[in-house]
Write a protein that holds these residues in place. Structure first.
Motif, PDB file in Angstrom:
ATOM      1  N   LEU A 292      41.565  37.067  58.030  1.00  0.00           N
ATOM      2  CA  LEU A 292      41.468  38.092  56.986  1.00  0.00           C
ATOM      3  C   LEU A 292      40.205  37.903  56.156  1.00  0.00           C
ATOM      4  O   LEU A 292      39.511  38.880  55.854  1.00  0.00           O
ATOM      5  N   ALA A 293      39.906  36.661  55.794  1.00  0.00           N
ATOM      6  CA  ALA A 293      38.703  36.394  55.004  1.00  0.00           C
ATOM      7  C   ALA A 293      37.459  36.837  55.768  1.00  0.00           C
ATOM      8  O   ALA A 293      36.545  37.436  55.192  1.00  0.00           O
ATOM      9  N   SER A 294      37.440  36.575  57.059  1.00  0.00           N
ATOM     10  CA  SER A 294      36.305  36.974  57.881  1.00  0.00           C
ATOM     11  C   SER A 294      36.212  38.492  58.000  1.00  0.00           C
ATOM     12  O   SER A 294      35.142  39.074  57.841  1.00  0.00           O
ATOM     13  N   GLU A 295      37.336  39.109  58.274  1.00  0.00           N
ATOM     14  CA  GLU A 295      37.370  40.571  58.448  1.00  0.00           C
ATOM     15  C   GLU A 295      36.969  41.303  57.166  1.00  0.00           C
ATOM     16  O   GLU A 295      36.268  42.309  57.204  1.00  0.00           O
ATOM     17  N   LEU A 296      37.432  40.797  56.029  1.00  0.00           N
ATOM     18  CA  LEU A 296      37.159  41.445  54.742  1.00  0.00           C
ATOM     19  C   LEU A 296      35.846  40.982  54.117  1.00  0.00           C
ATOM     20  O   LEU A 296      35.424  41.519  53.096  1.00  0.00           O
ATOM     21  N   ASN A 297      35.239  39.938  54.712  1.00  0.00           N
ATOM     22  CA  ASN A 297      34.014  39.355  54.179  1.00  0.00           C
ATOM     23  C   ASN A 297      34.211  38.899  52.733  1.00  0.00           C
ATOM     24  O   ASN A 297      33.408  39.194  51.850  1.00  0.00           O
ATOM     25  N   LEU A 298      35.334  38.191  52.515  1.00  0.00           N
ATOM     26  CA  LEU A 298      35.672  37.671  51.192  1.00  0.00           C
ATOM     27  C   LEU A 298      35.887  36.168  51.271  1.00  0.00           C
ATOM     28  O   LEU A 298      36.267  35.649  52.319  1.00  0.00           O
ATOM     29  N   PRO A 299      35.697  35.468  50.161  1.00  0.00           N
ATOM     30  CA  PRO A 299      35.982  34.031  50.147  1.00  0.00           C
ATOM     31  C   PRO A 299      37.475  33.768  50.388  1.00  0.00           C
ATOM     32  O   PRO A 299      38.331  34.573  50.005  1.00  0.00           O
ATOM     33  N   ILE A 300      37.773  32.619  50.992  1.00  0.00           N
ATOM     34  CA  ILE A 300      39.162  32.233  51.291  1.00  0.00           C
ATOM     35  C   ILE A 300      40.014  32.245  50.025  1.00  0.00           C
ATOM     36  O   ILE A 300      41.146  32.717  50.038  1.00  0.00           O
ATOM     37  N   GLY A 301      39.484  31.720  48.934  1.00  0.00           N
ATOM     38  CA  GLY A 301      40.247  31.659  47.686  1.00  0.00           C
ATOM     39  C   GLY A 301      40.682  33.033  47.205  1.00  0.00           C
ATOM     40  O   GLY A 301      41.803  33.207  46.718  1.00  0.00           O
ATOM     41  N   VAL A 302      39.813  34.017  47.352  1.00  0.00           N
ATOM     42  CA  VAL A 302      40.147  35.388  46.949  1.00  0.00           C
ATOM     43  C   VAL A 302      41.253  35.935  47.847  1.00  0.00           C
ATOM     44  O   VAL A 302      42.218  36.526  47.371  1.00  0.00           O
ATOM     45  N   VAL A 303      41.131  35.713  49.151  1.00  0.00           N
ATOM     46  CA  VAL A 303      42.143  36.208  50.095  1.00  0.00           C
ATOM     47  C   VAL A 303      43.485  35.558  49.803  1.00  0.00           C
ATOM     48  O   VAL A 303      44.525  36.229  49.840  1.00  0.00           O
ATOM     49  N   ARG A 304      43.493  34.272  49.477  1.00  0.00           N
ATOM     50  CA  ARG A 304      44.752  33.599  49.151  1.00  0.00           C
ATOM     51  C   ARG A 304      45.434  34.242  47.953  1.00  0.00           C
ATOM     52  O   ARG A 304      46.644  34.450  47.950  1.00  0.00           O
ATOM     53  N   VAL A 305      44.676  34.550  46.918  1.00  0.00           N
ATOM     54  CA  VAL A 305      45.252  35.185  45.726  1.00  0.00           C
ATOM     55  C   VAL A 305      45.777  36.579  46.071  1.00  0.00           C
ATOM     56  O   VAL A 305      46.893  36.952  45.690  1.00  0.00           O
TER      57      VAL A 305
END
Length: 131
Positions: free
Chosen positions: A80-93
């Motif tokens: 998901l982090a890769s697909e959304l191009n977001l940091p892991i911490g943001v995806v976790r939240v």
């Protein structure tokens, strides 16, 4: 539309980068209560009974995109982090928010320490063959 024929999201500006910064997506939060379960290989699955997330005014576009990405194919937090191009911490939240709202649930692969030992499996196979 871009030169490659793809429509760009209104949340991205080619020259400036993301219009919404990661801290704004998480409302300034860096952790979620469920974060202990959300390691990189945790798999996110959209709940079958989940309503259309776009109708929920409390969810961001990133929330709805996570629900949509996981609807047909479960995705790991890393994917998901890769697909959304977001940091892991943001995806976790964001995933934690979706778990709280019962839009998704998270499953975890069996830890290697809990897998049966190879020698035990061999003994079982040999025992079955002996029958």
């Amino acid at each position: 539309m871009s030169a490659d024929g793809q429509a760009h999201s209104h949340w991205f500006d080619d020259e400036a980068g993301p219009v919404v910064r990661p801290y704004a997506m998480t409302r300034g939060r860096t952790r979620h209560a469920a974060q202990h379960r959300l390691d990189l290989i945790a798999v996110v699955v959209t709940e079958p009974h989940a309503d259309d997330p776009e109708t929920d005014p409390t969810l961001s576009p990133e929330h709805t995109e996570i629900v949509d990405l996981c609807r047909d194919t479960p995705q790991s937090v890393a994917e998901l982090a890769s697909e959304l191009n977001l940091p892991i911490g943001v995806v976790r939240v964001l995933v934690g928010d979706l778990v709280d709202g019962e839009f998704v649930h998270v499953t975890r692969p069996v830890p290697p320490a809990e897998l049966p030992d190879e020698s035990i499996l061999r003994d079982v196979i040999n025992g079955l063959r002996a029958l």
